[in-house]
Design a protein around this motif. Sequence first.
Motif, PDB file in Angstrom:
ATOM      1  N   THR A  97       0.926  -1.141  -0.038  1.00 13.69           N
ATOM      2  CA  THR A  97       0.060  -0.074  -0.058  1.00 13.69           C
ATOM      3  C   THR A  97       0.974   1.172   0.003  1.00 13.69           C
ATOM      4  N   VAL A  98       0.610   2.105  -1.027  1.00 10.12           N
ATOM      5  CA  VAL A  98       1.243   3.420  -0.942  1.00 10.12           C
ATOM      6  C   VAL A  98       1.071   4.141   0.187  1.00 10.12           C
ATOM      7  N   ASP A  99       2.094   5.134   0.479  1.00  9.17           N
ATOM      8  CA  ASP A  99       1.974   6.100   1.319  1.00  9.17           C
ATOM      9  C   ASP A  99       0.614   6.866   1.529  1.00  9.17           C
ATOM     10  N   GLY A 100       0.069   7.038   2.480  1.00  5.42           N
ATOM     11  CA  GLY A 100      -1.251   7.919   2.494  1.00  5.42           C
ATOM     12  C   GLY A 100      -1.161   8.899   2.101  1.00  5.42           C
ATOM     13  N   THR A 101      -0.184   9.931   2.093  1.00  9.69           N
ATOM     14  CA  THR A 101      -0.203  11.274   1.496  1.00  9.69           C
ATOM     15  C   THR A 101       0.029  11.204   0.043  1.00  9.69           C
ATOM     16  N   VAL A 102       0.139   9.963  -0.473  1.00  9.52           N
ATOM     17  CA  VAL A 102       0.332   9.943  -2.027  1.00  9.52           C
ATOM     18  C   VAL A 102      -0.844  10.155  -2.718  1.00  9.52           C
ATOM     19  N   PRO A 103      -1.214  10.799  -3.663  1.00  9.03           N
ATOM     20  CA  PRO A 103      -2.586  10.904  -4.386  1.00  9.03           C
ATOM     21  C   PRO A 103      -2.772   9.598  -5.236  1.00  9.03           C
ATOM     22  N   ASP A 104      -3.980   9.423  -5.385  1.00 13.20           N
ATOM     23  CA  ASP A 104      -3.988   8.125  -6.545  1.00 13.20           C
ATOM     24  C   ASP A 104      -3.704   8.514  -7.800  1.00 13.20           C
ATOM     25  N   ASN A 105      -3.359   7.576  -8.749  1.00 13.07           N
ATOM     26  CA  ASN A 105      -3.002   7.857 -10.070  1.00 13.07           C
ATOM     27  C   ASN A 105      -1.791   8.562 -10.055  1.00 13.07           C
ATOM     28  N   ASP A 106      -0.744   8.205  -9.486  1.00 11.96           N
ATOM     29  CA  ASP A 106       0.299   9.242  -9.476  1.00 11.96           C
ATOM     30  C   ASP A 106       1.534   8.013  -9.836  1.00 11.96           C
ATOM     31  N   GLY A 107       2.059   8.149 -11.185  1.00  7.49           N
ATOM     32  CA  GLY A 107       3.287   7.321 -11.566  1.00  7.49           C
ATOM     33  C   GLY A 107       4.402   7.419 -10.849  1.00  7.49           C
ATOM     34  N   ALA A 108       4.783   8.440  -9.846  1.00  5.09           N
ATOM     35  CA  ALA A 108       5.783   8.576  -9.278  1.00  5.09           C
ATOM     36  C   ALA A 108       6.132   7.250  -8.338  1.00  5.09           C
ATOM     37  N   VAL A 109       5.024   6.643  -8.094  1.00  9.05           N
ATOM     38  CA  VAL A 109       5.044   5.477  -7.151  1.00  9.05           C
ATOM     39  C   VAL A 109       5.759   4.318  -7.977  1.00  9.05           C
ATOM     40  N   LEU A 110       5.831   4.350  -9.231  1.00  8.84           N
ATOM     41  CA  LEU A 110       6.666   3.371 -10.141  1.00  8.84           C
ATOM     42  C   LEU A 110       8.175   3.629 -10.232  1.00  8.84           C
ATOM     43  N   VAL A 111       8.442   4.767  -9.958  1.00  9.06           N
ATOM     44  CA  VAL A 111       9.887   5.223  -9.943  1.00  9.06           C
ATOM     45  C   VAL A 111      10.739   4.211  -9.432  1.00  9.06           C
ATOM     46  N   GLY A 112      11.707   3.787 -10.128  1.00  3.47           N
ATOM     47  CA  GLY A 112      12.721   2.854  -9.393  1.00  3.47           C
ATOM     48  C   GLY A 112      12.129   1.239  -9.075  1.00  3.47           C
ATOM     49  N   HIS A 113      11.143   1.077  -9.566  1.00  2.70           N
ATOM     50  CA  HIS A 113      10.389  -0.114  -9.120  1.00  2.70           C
ATOM     51  C   HIS A 113       9.868  -0.781 -10.494  1.00  2.70           C
ATOM     52  N   ASP A 114      10.652  -1.655 -11.325  1.00  2.48           N
ATOM     53  CA  ASP A 114      10.359  -2.226 -12.391  1.00  2.48           C
ATOM     54  C   ASP A 114       9.298  -3.478 -12.196  1.00  2.48           C
ATOM     55  N   ASP A 115       9.331  -3.771 -10.805  1.00  2.50           N
ATOM     56  CA  ASP A 115       8.454  -4.904 -10.403  1.00  2.50           C
ATOM     57  C   ASP A 115       6.960  -4.557  -9.988  1.00  2.50           C
ATOM     58  N   TYR A 116       6.685  -3.213 -10.011  1.00 11.79           N
ATOM     59  CA  TYR A 116       5.625  -2.803  -9.480  1.00 11.79           C
ATOM     60  C   TYR A 116       4.302  -2.954 -10.422  1.00 11.79           C
ATOM     61  N   LEU A 117       3.017  -3.240 -10.029  1.00  6.22           N
ATOM     62  CA  LEU A 117       2.049  -2.987 -10.869  1.00  6.22           C
ATOM     63  C   LEU A 117       0.924  -2.657 -10.148  1.00  6.22           C
ATOM     64  N   MET A 118       0.304  -1.559 -10.617  1.00  2.02           N
ATOM     65  CA  MET A 118      -0.932  -0.846  -9.846  1.00  2.02           C
ATOM     66  C   MET A 118      -2.094  -0.541 -10.624  1.00  2.02           C
ATOM     67  N   PRO A 119      -3.284  -0.154  -9.869  1.00  2.00           N
ATOM     68  CA  PRO A 119      -4.224   0.322 -10.622  1.00  2.00           C
ATOM     69  C   PRO A 119      -4.286   1.813 -11.088  1.00  2.00           C
ATOM     70  N   TYR A 120      -4.743   2.155 -12.245  1.00  2.00           N
ATOM     71  CA  TYR A 120      -4.764   3.431 -12.769  1.00  2.00           C
ATOM     72  C   TYR A 120      -5.886   3.746 -13.412  1.00  2.00           C
ATOM     73  N   LEU A 121      -6.715   4.858 -12.925  1.00  2.00           N
ATOM     74  CA  LEU A 121      -7.897   5.313 -13.741  1.00  2.00           C
ATOM     75  C   LEU A 121      -7.533   5.933 -15.298  1.00  2.00           C
ATOM     76  N   VAL A 122      -8.033   5.406 -15.942  1.00  2.00           N
ATOM     77  CA  VAL A 122      -8.109   5.535 -17.510  1.00  2.00           C
ATOM     78  C   VAL A 122      -8.421   7.082 -17.859  1.00  2.00           C
ATOM     79  N   SER A 123      -9.503   7.499 -17.181  1.00  2.00           N
ATOM     80  CA  SER A 123      -9.669   8.769 -17.439  1.00  2.00           C
ATOM     81  C   SER A 123      -8.775   9.920 -16.903  1.00  2.00           C
ATOM     82  N   ARG A 124      -8.118   9.645 -15.599  1.00  2.00           N
ATOM     83  CA  ARG A 124      -7.138  10.402 -15.206  1.00  2.00           C
ATOM     84  C   ARG A 124      -5.674  10.457 -16.151  1.00  2.00           C
ATOM     85  N   TYR A 125      -5.293   9.312 -16.473  1.00  2.00           N
ATOM     86  CA  TYR A 125      -4.446   9.008 -17.427  1.00  2.00           C
ATOM     87  C   TYR A 125      -4.642  10.087 -18.764  1.00  2.00           C
ATOM     88  N   VAL A 126      -5.761   9.805 -19.373  1.00  2.00           N
ATOM     89  CA  VAL A 126      -5.900  10.343 -20.659  1.00  2.00           C
ATOM     90  C   VAL A 126      -6.059  12.114 -20.360  1.00  2.00           C
TER      91      VAL A 126
END
Length: 337
Positions: free
Chosen positions: A210-239
Amino acid sequence: MARTPRGAMGLFLALLVVAAASPAAADPPPGRYPQLVGLTTDVTDNLTEGLSGVLGTDGSLIGGWASGGGGAIQTRPTGCVFPRPVNGPEALAALRAANGEFGGVFHGVDITGCVDFLSTTTAADVPGYTSIPYAVDAVTYAINQDSDLPSNLTYTQLQRVYRCLNTGFGGTPVTPVLPRVGSGTRAFWLSRMGVTEADIAAGDYPCLRTVDGTVPDNDGAVLVGHDDYLMPYLVSRYVAQAGSATILASTGVTVADRRGPAVLGSVDNVSPTTTGGGLNRALRPELRRHVYTVLPNTKLLYEPYHFLFVADGATVCRQRSTIERFGFGYHGCVYTP
C-alpha cells in the motif's frame, strides 16, 4: 449528533475560514459562489470544473468542491463554512445533511442548504436520492515504462497477481501495489480483484503493498525505481493527464500530469485507450463504471436541476466534447423516472 455550542461555533468557523483560504485546485476560485453547489470525488473533480466553465456564465451556474486534502470549504457567500469531506462517502453524507438529514449537521456544523448535488462514481444506495449516469470511467493497471512485465494481461491473471497466486512473469517478479487506504480507486479495484480489506488486515495477502497515505491516487511517481510494481490507474485520469496542456489551453483547468514513468496495460488484448487517445469503452465491463450526478428526489422535477441533470437530453449530459476531453467516455442521458 449534538450541535456545536454557539461560542465554540464562532471560534470553529473562524478557524475554518483561515483553513479555507487555500482551496483545492479543483474548487471554484475564491469568492465565486455558483448557483448550484456540488461536491466531487478525486475522480470527478476536474470534470466538474470543466463542466462549470461551459455552463452558465463564468462558472456561475454550477461548481464543485473537491473531496480530500483537509481544511474547510465555503460554498455560499455567507455561512456554509464546513470541513471538507475526505472522500466520496463523506461527500454523500454532507449532501444528505445539507438536504435535511442528520438534523442538517455535518461534522458538528449545520450545513442546511449548503450543498445541492454530488458528482461521483458510486451510485447512492440510500432512500430519497437518485443517481443519474452521464459519463463512463474505467480502471486498468499501470507499470513502469522500463519494466519487463507484460503490457497485456488477462483479467484472471490480474486477479491471481492481487491474490498473491502469481508472483512473476517469465522470470520477472511482480509486486501488486494498492492506492492509499480510504481511496475510492482502491475500493473499486479490490472488489474486482476479489480481495477484501478484512482479508488484507488478517494477513491473507502478504504480497500486497500500500502506498503512503499522503500519495494521491493515479500518480506514476509510485513506479519510479520499481520495475516490479503493478498498480491500478484510472483511464480517465491518465488520458486527462496526457492532455493536460490542451485542457489548460481550451478550458483554463489545470490538470497535474502525474504519469511519470507509468504506462497503461491492456486487459484481455483490449487497450484501455482508443487510437485517438480517449477512453476505450470496449474494456471488459468489470473494469468500467458510471459517473453519476446524485440528487435528492425532492429536486428532480424542479429547475434548474431538471434541465441540467434530469430531463431527456439534459444539458450536462450533452457536453460530449468536455466529457471526453477530461478522459471519460460519453454516455448520454439515460435517466428514467
